[in-house]
Scaffold this motif. Structure first.
Motif, mmCIF file in Angstrom:
data_model
loop_
_atom_site.group_PDB
_atom_site.id
_atom_site.type_symbol
_atom_site.label_atom_id
_atom_site.label_comp_id
_atom_site.label_asym_id
_atom_site.label_seq_id
_atom_site.Cartn_x
_atom_site.Cartn_y
_atom_site.Cartn_z
ATOM 1 N N ARG A 57 -54.176 0.533 43.849
ATOM 2 C CA ARG A 57 -54.889 1.651 44.460
ATOM 3 C C ARG A 57 -55.007 1.491 45.975
ATOM 4 O O ARG A 57 -54.951 2.467 46.710
ATOM 5 C CB ARG A 57 -56.291 1.742 43.833
ATOM 6 N N TRP A 58 -55.205 0.276 46.444
ATOM 7 C CA TRP A 58 -55.567 0.077 47.859
ATOM 8 C C TRP A 58 -54.482 -0.569 48.702
ATOM 9 O O TRP A 58 -54.714 -0.911 49.855
ATOM 10 C CB TRP A 58 -56.852 -0.761 47.964
ATOM 11 N N VAL A 59 -53.300 -0.819 48.138
ATOM 12 C CA VAL A 59 -52.217 -1.411 48.921
ATOM 13 C C VAL A 59 -51.066 -0.399 48.986
ATOM 14 O O VAL A 59 -50.572 0.028 47.939
ATOM 15 C CB VAL A 59 -51.731 -2.744 48.292
ATOM 16 N N CYS A 60 -50.679 -0.024 50.199
ATOM 17 C CA CYS A 60 -49.744 1.110 50.335
ATOM 18 C C CYS A 60 -48.283 0.658 50.263
ATOM 19 O O CYS A 60 -47.526 0.832 51.212
ATOM 20 C CB CYS A 60 -50.021 1.891 51.616
ATOM 21 N N LEU A 61 -47.880 0.095 49.151
ATOM 22 C CA LEU A 61 -46.483 -0.296 48.984
ATOM 23 C C LEU A 61 -45.639 0.937 48.648
ATOM 24 O O LEU A 61 -46.139 1.892 48.049
ATOM 25 C CB LEU A 61 -46.362 -1.328 47.863
ATOM 26 N N PRO A 62 -44.359 0.927 49.032
ATOM 27 C CA PRO A 62 -43.497 2.088 48.775
ATOM 28 C C PRO A 62 -43.510 2.540 47.306
ATOM 29 O O PRO A 62 -43.514 3.740 47.025
ATOM 30 C CB PRO A 62 -42.112 1.590 49.187
ATOM 31 N N ALA A 63 -43.550 1.574 46.400
ATOM 32 C CA ALA A 63 -43.542 1.938 44.979
ATOM 33 C C ALA A 63 -44.743 2.811 44.643
ATOM 34 O O ALA A 63 -44.672 3.739 43.832
ATOM 35 C CB ALA A 63 -43.553 0.675 44.121
ATOM 36 N N LYS A 64 -45.847 2.504 45.287
ATOM 37 C CA LYS A 64 -47.085 3.254 45.039
ATOM 38 C C LYS A 64 -46.987 4.670 45.614
ATOM 39 O O LYS A 64 -47.494 5.638 45.050
ATOM 40 C CB LYS A 64 -48.244 2.468 45.671
ATOM 41 N N VAL A 65 -46.307 4.762 46.758
ATOM 42 C CA VAL A 65 -46.139 6.081 47.388
ATOM 43 C C VAL A 65 -45.343 7.000 46.466
ATOM 44 O O VAL A 65 -45.647 8.189 46.337
ATOM 45 C CB VAL A 65 -45.443 5.944 48.762
ATOM 46 N N ARG A 66 -44.341 6.436 45.782
ATOM 47 C CA ARG A 66 -43.523 7.246 44.885
ATOM 48 C C ARG A 66 -44.339 7.795 43.713
ATOM 49 O O ARG A 66 -43.997 8.808 43.139
ATOM 50 C CB ARG A 66 -42.307 6.438 44.399
ATOM 51 N N VAL A 67 -45.429 7.124 43.416
ATOM 52 C CA VAL A 67 -46.333 7.643 42.372
ATOM 53 C C VAL A 67 -47.329 8.620 42.993
ATOM 54 O O VAL A 67 -47.604 9.689 42.445
ATOM 55 C CB VAL A 67 -47.109 6.470 41.702
ATOM 56 N N ASN A 68 -47.867 8.221 44.150
ATOM 57 C CA ASN A 68 -48.965 8.982 44.740
ATOM 58 C C ASN A 68 -48.563 10.319 45.353
ATOM 59 O O ASN A 68 -49.350 11.254 45.368
ATOM 60 C CB ASN A 68 -49.664 8.141 45.826
ATOM 61 N N HIS A 69 -47.346 10.387 45.885
ATOM 62 C CA HIS A 69 -46.965 11.628 46.562
ATOM 63 C C HIS A 69 -46.921 12.822 45.598
ATOM 64 O O HIS A 69 -47.553 13.850 45.858
ATOM 65 C CB HIS A 69 -45.644 11.433 47.321
ATOM 66 N N PRO A 70 -46.221 12.688 44.453
ATOM 67 C CA PRO A 70 -46.269 13.814 43.505
ATOM 68 C C PRO A 70 -47.696 14.112 43.031
ATOM 69 O O PRO A 70 -48.061 15.269 42.821
ATOM 70 C CB PRO A 70 -45.412 13.337 42.314
ATOM 71 N N LYS A 71 -48.498 13.055 42.935
ATOM 72 C CA LYS A 71 -49.884 13.224 42.502
ATOM 73 C C LYS A 71 -50.661 14.046 43.541
ATOM 74 O O LYS A 71 -51.457 14.920 43.198
ATOM 75 C CB LYS A 71 -50.509 11.824 42.358
ATOM 76 N N LEU A 72 -50.398 13.745 44.809
ATOM 77 C CA LEU A 72 -51.073 14.487 45.883
ATOM 78 C C LEU A 72 -50.650 15.953 45.864
ATOM 79 O O LEU A 72 -51.471 16.857 46.033
ATOM 80 C CB LEU A 72 -50.754 13.853 47.247
ATOM 81 N N ASN A 73 -49.344 16.184 45.590
ATOM 82 C CA ASN A 73 -48.880 17.571 45.498
ATOM 83 C C ASN A 73 -49.630 18.321 44.406
ATOM 84 O O ASN A 73 -50.032 19.471 44.583
ATOM 85 C CB ASN A 73 -47.374 17.609 45.194
ATOM 86 N N ALA A 74 -49.841 17.655 43.282
ATOM 87 C CA ALA A 74 -50.553 18.286 42.164
ATOM 88 C C ALA A 74 -52.010 18.552 42.540
ATOM 89 O O ALA A 74 -52.559 19.620 42.250
ATOM 90 C CB ALA A 74 -50.472 17.396 40.923
ATOM 91 N N LYS A 75 -52.634 17.563 43.207
ATOM 92 C CA LYS A 75 -54.016 17.740 43.651
ATOM 93 C C LYS A 75 -54.147 18.951 44.567
ATOM 94 O O LYS A 75 -55.089 19.732 44.479
ATOM 95 C CB LYS A 75 -54.476 16.510 44.457
ATOM 96 N N LEU A 76 -53.160 19.078 45.454
ATOM 97 C CA LEU A 76 -53.211 20.154 46.433
ATOM 98 C C LEU A 76 -53.197 21.523 45.740
ATOM 99 O O LEU A 76 -53.915 22.440 46.146
ATOM 100 C CB LEU A 76 -52.016 20.014 47.391
ATOM 101 N N GLU A 77 -52.396 21.628 44.673
ATOM 102 C CA GLU A 77 -52.358 22.901 43.944
ATOM 103 C C GLU A 77 -53.674 23.154 43.215
ATOM 104 O O GLU A 77 -54.139 24.282 43.123
ATOM 105 C CB GLU A 77 -51.160 22.951 42.989
ATOM 106 N N GLU A 78 -54.276 22.089 42.698
ATOM 107 C CA GLU A 78 -55.588 22.247 42.050
ATOM 108 C C GLU A 78 -56.645 22.676 43.072
ATOM 109 O O GLU A 78 -57.507 23.503 42.789
ATOM 110 C CB GLU A 78 -56.026 20.925 41.412
ATOM 111 N N ILE A 79 -56.572 22.101 44.256
ATOM 112 C CA ILE A 79 -57.531 22.471 45.309
ATOM 113 C C ILE A 79 -57.308 23.921 45.722
ATOM 114 O O ILE A 79 -58.254 24.684 45.911
ATOM 115 C CB ILE A 79 -57.406 21.520 46.529
ATOM 116 N N ARG A 80 -56.044 24.309 45.829
ATOM 117 C CA ARG A 80 -55.744 25.701 46.170
ATOM 118 C C ARG A 80 -56.367 26.644 45.140
ATOM 119 O O ARG A 80 -56.985 27.650 45.483
ATOM 120 C CB ARG A 80 -54.224 25.926 46.243
ATOM 121 N N ALA A 81 -56.228 26.290 43.867
ATOM 122 C CA ALA A 81 -56.799 27.121 42.798
ATOM 123 C C ALA A 81 -58.316 27.195 42.954
ATOM 124 O O ALA A 81 -58.929 28.254 42.760
ATOM 125 C CB ALA A 81 -56.424 26.541 41.440
ATOM 126 N N ALA A 82 -58.929 26.071 43.330
ATOM 127 C CA ALA A 82 -60.382 26.068 43.535
ATOM 128 C C ALA A 82 -60.755 26.970 44.714
ATOM 129 O O ALA A 82 -61.735 27.708 44.656
ATOM 130 C CB ALA A 82 -60.870 24.638 43.786
#
Lengths: 187, 625
Positions: B203-228
């Motif tokens: 969660r707290w170490v920004c390794l590239p492998a983590k970014v590959r998980v987090n970026h799509p997750k952030l995209n999904a969050k953004l759409e949920e926020i837009r809906a809100a």
């Protein structure tokens, strides 16, 4: 009621809108204003907007102001376009000759603008040992003496007193009266 | 900080920045960090003041720069604390690195980023739109239209951050920061969570492998926020419908909404509808496109870049920046908005400058007054010494009051915070390659030196760049209103003790061997110190430092009073004092062709006694005058 307050950075303009704000809130009125902080405060032209009543925007539009409070004559003249027809300017004058400029007097006449002028620097030299930091309270007194803001001597002087740092309280009261008398006695 | 409160029951007149500060304290924020910068500077001191008054346990601290402040606050949120970082728009450029990477994190405690924008600009080197930065980092942004709304948005931004584990940005513009308005006051919300850092490298170490998980997750969050934003935030996003059949729809955010509302009211237009948007990113696109469909033409008003406009897929019906209806630069002042409306609605444009008034200004020679260093400012004396010591030098400078040294022809280039040091290096390198022997004397203030001057100085020592760095130490962060910095050692909250960091020691620690300190008011010593430093720099092939020291006039400390006058017999009207000293208290009378002291501004610092080459500025003797 819409005010535009102009002058030069360092003249203590911000204190004026705090006084106006305090009075309005005690009257239960809504206020909205805009101030200048930062680089422009360093000796440059500064402008504060202050609106009492049901407004959303903190800025006064050119041609809408009821009162222009000018800490400096040149800044006052430069910002006359903010005043509406029949508006009033209270101005600290340093050159009576400039105020007689024919284009200026024609403009003031055309817009029916009333000008209440006082020689602030002379007054403060004579009565306050030349401490020009009292200009803000002097002008508040003059505006009150001109009877254009709908604010009474009592309510403005009380607000000035309550917002004054204790060591300047007595001096501010004296200066307020000085400004008030300089205009009200001249009418 | 000034006493600003005048409370009547639960209402007080607050500066927009104070309203934001009050919201931060009431929302139960536990760690607040900032670096001062107009128009954001008043927020953190007000946070400290309210925290003291209301008995909050929170930590309130200046970081040495925005990156430092951002990282301190972000890490605090890793523990579950509500935290916030506060800065001006260009401050986010400095903090862009942690801003971009932490945007991808699944944050824990609510993390609020307040970034104050400066359309105009009034006190900045850019008028960039931080909402764009929110879009770049894919985080939500609130755009307040008033002080009271800004305060309310603080709570919602914290809630939204905790709900979606993202950074939430509040983007007030200068007119919100520096507006004064009556605002409702509340109490501190109780903190329900637990402050605890739980080890979790994924969660707290920004390794590239983590970014590959987090970026799509952030995209999904953004759409949920837009809906809100489409459905839940009707207090910020709502339509003010036209009372008659509409001829125009306006989509407006921030203070542009407030301005256009007042104008429509005063025009009495009942055939114009307005859609107010308080959440420009992610834009509730459906809400906006539905509004666009209902109206024959739609105008977009937002500052300073077309952020909402660009999020609309089909812009054919939109009048905005893409087709030049709205100017692409500058502040949307009431007069500008009124002019745009007049063109669109085919009504008379608000009166421009009156010709009689124009004539008056011309005849009387009245122009806007440019900002100047204050009377008695120690920088004026330092710049005079520097310029006179080495007239042929190139003088890079920095962000702060001393950028006004340009009035004394003692500042030749400025880029950003700390740039004076690194420009010193760059100019020295170019001169070296071309075989030019020309001195370089950079100037930087004390707070700016700590902010970003130190890395440049280390680099210059390491690479052996011979130039002179003059540190103008006035013991405060002056331009932004006098905040403390490491060289002062004071902290914001009552009872908090800081430790003073010694500038000479820092310079020596960076490896500079020639470090001299002079009293800024002593022009002769200042000139000598600069010449000596330049000789030393050349000889040792390394940067040399001269510290000019005198407290800022805004600190209003007692100092000797030396009244002066200009002797008209000796003044030859050469304007040397005007051109190189440039003091508000020393002015030129074009009629008499002589300089004189303007007693409205003169503070009797006495420095100008050593300025006139003809000895025309003299001390007022006690008996004679």
């Amino acid at each position: 009621m819409q005010y535009v307050i102009v002058g030069i950075g360092g003249q203590g303009i911000l204190f004026t809108s705090r006084i106006l704000g305090k009075i309005a809130v005690e009257r239960g009125e809504q206020v909205m204003g805009s101030e200048v902080h930062g680089m422009a405060q360093r000796g440059g032209s500064v402008i504060s907007h202050f609106k009492v009543g049901n407004y959303r925007s903190p800025l006064v539009m050119a041609g809408d102001a009821d009162i222009l409070l000018a800490f400096d004559q040149n800044e006052g003249i430069r910002n006359l376009h903010f005043l509406k027809k029949n508006g009033s300017m209270v101005v600290n004058v340093h050159s009576e000759d400039d105020m007689k400029n024919s284009s200026l007097t024609a403009f003031l006449k055309d817009r029916s603008i009333r000008v209440y002028s006082l020689a602030g620097y002379e007054l403060l030299k004579k009565h306050m040992g030349g401490n020009f930091l009292f200009l803000n309270v002097l002008l508040m007194g003059a505006m009150c003496g001109a009877n254009i803001s709908g604010l009474t001597f009592e309510e403005v002087s009380r607000a000035v007193k309550e917002l004054s740092p204790s060591k300047f309280e007595d001096a501010n009261m004296k200066v307020f009266r000085l400004g008030y008398d300089s205009i009200s006695s001249g009418q | 900080m000034t006493e600003v409160l005048c409370t009547v029951s639960t209402k007080a007149i607050l500066l927009g920045n104070e309203a934001i500060a009050r919201g931060i304290v009431e929302a139960g924020c536990l760690v607040a960090c900032a670096y001062p910068g107009t128009p954001s500077s008043e927020i953190l001191p007000a946070v400290a003041k309210f925290a003291d008054e209301m008995g909050s346990p929170m930590a309130v601290e200046w970081g040495v720069n925005e990156k430092v402040a951002f990282e301190m606050a972000a890490a605090a949120s890793f523990t579950g604390s509500r935290s916030c970082a506060v800065m001006k728009q260009v401050g986010l450029n400095v903090a862009a690195d942690p801003f971009m990477s932490s945007a991808l994190y699944d944050l824990k405690g609510g993390f609020l980023l307040v970034v104050a924008d400066d359309p105009g600009p009034h006190s900045s080197q850019t008028e960039q739109d931080s909402r764009h930065f929110a879009m770049f980092a894919k985080i939500p942004c609130f755009d307040p239209s008033s002080a009271s709304e800004a305060k309310e948005m603080v709570f919602d931004a914290f809630d939204l951050s905790e709900r979606f584990h993202v950074t939430a940005m509040l983007r007030p513009s200068v007119r919100v920061d520096h507006c004064r308005q009556d605002v409702e006051l509340g109490e501190i919300l109780p903190f329900k969570g637990e402050v605890k850092f739980e080890k979790d490298p994924s969660r707290w170490v920004c390794l590239p492998a983590k970014v590959r998980v987090n970026h799509p997750k952030l995209n999904a969050k953004l759409e949920e926020i837009r809906a809100a934003f489409e459905t839940e935030f009707r207090k910020y996003n709502y339509e003010v419908p036209a009372k008659k059949e509409s001829v125009l729809g306006i989509v407006a955010s921030g203070v542009s909404f407030s301005i256009v509302s007042d104008i429509l009211k005063s025009l009495g237009r009942e055939d114009v509808a307005v859609l107010k948007i308080g959440t420009p990113h992610p834009l509730p696109v459906k809400m906006v496109t539905d509004f666009i469909e209902k109206h024959p033409r739609v105008l977009f008003l937002e500052e300073t870049y077309p952020v909402m406009e660009m999020q609309i897929p089909d812009r054919t019906k939109i009048m905005g920046r893409w087709n030049g209806v709205v100017p692409g630069a500058g502040e949307l002042l009431p007069e500008v908005v009124a002019g745009i409306l007049a063109d669109i609605l085919g009504i008379e444009s608000p009166s421009g400058a009156d010709s009689m008034l124009k004539d008056t200004l011309e005849e009387l020679g009245i122009t806007p007054r440019k900002p100047m260093l204050c009377p008695g400012c120690p920088h004026r004396a330092s710049f005079f010494s520097i310029r006179q010591a080495l007239p042929n030098a190139v003088n890079p400078s920095d962000i702060g009051c001393y950028s006004l040294g340009v009035n004394q022809k003692a500042v030749d280039a400025i880029i950003d915070m700390g740039g004076s040091v690194t420009m010193g290096s760059g100019l020295t390198l170019a001169h070296k390659v071309a075989g030019i022997d020309r001195p370089v004397v950079s100037t930087i203030g004390d707070s700016t030196f700590f902010h970003m001057g130190i890395p440049g100085l280390v680099s210059a020592v390491y690479n052996r760049h011979p130039f002179v760095l003059a540190i103008l130490d006035n013991s405060t962060t002056a331009m932004t209103g006098g905040q403390a910095n490491p060289g002062v050692g004071e902290k914001l909250r009552k009872g908090d003790e800081g430790r003073k960091v010694d500038i000479e020691g820092v310079c020596r620690g960076c490896g500079v061997s020639h470090v001299r300190t002079v009293a800024a008011y002593d022009v002769a010593a200042g000139k000598e110190a600069i010449k000596e430093a330049w000789e030393s720099a050349k000889e040792k092939k390394e940067p040399a430092v001269v510290i000019f020291r005198h407290p800022c006039m805004l600190l209003r400390l007692q100092q000797p009073v030396i009244p002066v006058r200009v002797d008209p017999e000796k003044c030859i009207g050469c304007k040397f004092c005007i051109n190189f000293f440039n003091c508000p208290g020393l002015v030129f009378n074009e009629e008499s062709g002589k300089a004189y002291i303007d007693e409205r501004f003169c503070v009797s610092c006495g420095v100008c006694l050593s300025v006139c080459p003809h000895g025309a500025i003299v001390e007022v003797s006690e008996e004679g005058e």
